[in-house]
Design a protein around this motif. Structure first.
Motif, short mmCIF file in Angstrom:
data_model
loop_
_atom_site.label_atom_id
_atom_site.label_comp_id
_atom_site.label_asym_id
_atom_site.label_seq_id
_atom_site.Cartn_x
_atom_site.Cartn_y
_atom_site.Cartn_z
N VAL A 174 -9.13 10.54 -6.72
CA VAL A 174 -9.09 9.47 -5.73
C VAL A 174 -8.89 10.09 -4.35
O VAL A 174 -8.15 11.05 -4.19
CB VAL A 174 -7.99 8.42 -6.06
CG1 VAL A 174 -6.60 9.02 -6.09
CG2 VAL A 174 -8.04 7.25 -5.08
N TYR B 201 -7.88 9.31 -0.43
CA TYR B 201 -7.26 8.41 0.55
C TYR B 201 -7.52 8.94 1.94
O TYR B 201 -7.71 10.13 2.10
CB TYR B 201 -5.75 8.31 0.28
CG TYR B 201 -5.44 7.54 -0.98
CD1 TYR B 201 -5.54 6.15 -1.01
CD2 TYR B 201 -5.05 8.20 -2.14
CE1 TYR B 201 -5.27 5.45 -2.18
CE2 TYR B 201 -4.77 7.50 -3.30
CZ TYR B 201 -4.88 6.12 -3.31
OH TYR B 201 -4.62 5.42 -4.46
N PHE C 149 -12.21 5.86 -5.73
CA PHE C 149 -12.03 6.53 -7.01
C PHE C 149 -13.36 7.09 -7.49
O PHE C 149 -14.36 6.36 -7.57
CB PHE C 149 -11.52 5.54 -8.07
CG PHE C 149 -10.05 5.30 -8.01
CD1 PHE C 149 -9.48 4.51 -7.02
CD2 PHE C 149 -9.21 5.85 -8.97
CE1 PHE C 149 -8.11 4.29 -6.98
CE2 PHE C 149 -7.83 5.63 -8.95
CZ PHE C 149 -7.29 4.85 -7.95
N GLY D 87 -9.06 5.17 -0.57
CA GLY D 87 -8.77 4.73 -1.93
C GLY D 87 -10.03 4.68 -2.77
O GLY D 87 -10.17 3.83 -3.65
N SER E 230 -10.96 12.08 -13.26
CA SER E 230 -10.84 11.14 -12.15
C SER E 230 -10.21 11.78 -10.92
O SER E 230 -9.30 12.59 -11.04
CB SER E 230 -9.98 9.95 -12.58
OG SER E 230 -10.50 9.37 -13.75
#
Ligand code: FES
Length: 110
Positions: free
Chosen positions: A65, A67, A72, A70, A63
């Motif tokens: 993420v 920003y 994913f 945000g 995973s």
């Protein structure tokens, strides 16, 4: 805002037998590849990639993420890094097919 884009890559590792963890797959390799991709494109200082602990998306891992959006990403493989950097970080077009669909997940305890 400190960085135009800030990428967190899960490198969490768990003992075998429980929830899966991204670090067992290719977490650290992804960190190196994202860092290199940002550096090679002259984006260092404007954008940053770094390792992170569990993002609570373990079943979707590895995973990542990004920003400030945000967004994913799940199931990220080394061959996806350039695409995420080019499309999302540079062109502001998240890579839709790699975005995690959390709609069927149940909340976890850890
Ligand atoms: S171990 Fe990577 S998201 Fe939880």
């Amino acid at each position: 805002m400190r960085f135009e884009k800030h990428v967190f890559i899960c490198t969490n590792e768990r003992a075998p037998g429980g929830r899966p963890s991204c670090g067992e797959a290719c977490g650290m390799e992804l960190v190196k590849l994202f860092k290199k991709a940002i550096k090679d494109r002259g984006l260092k200082g404007r954008m940053r990639a770094q390792r992170a602990g569990c993002l609570d998306a373990c079943e979707h891992g590895p995973s990542v993420v990004v920003y400030p959006e945000g967004v994913f990403y799940g199931g990220v493989k080394p061959e996806h890094v350039d695409e995420i950097v080019e499309q999302h970080l540079i062109q502001d077009r998240p890579v839709e097919r790699l975005i995690i669909d959390f709609s069927k997940d149940t909340p976890s305890d850890d």
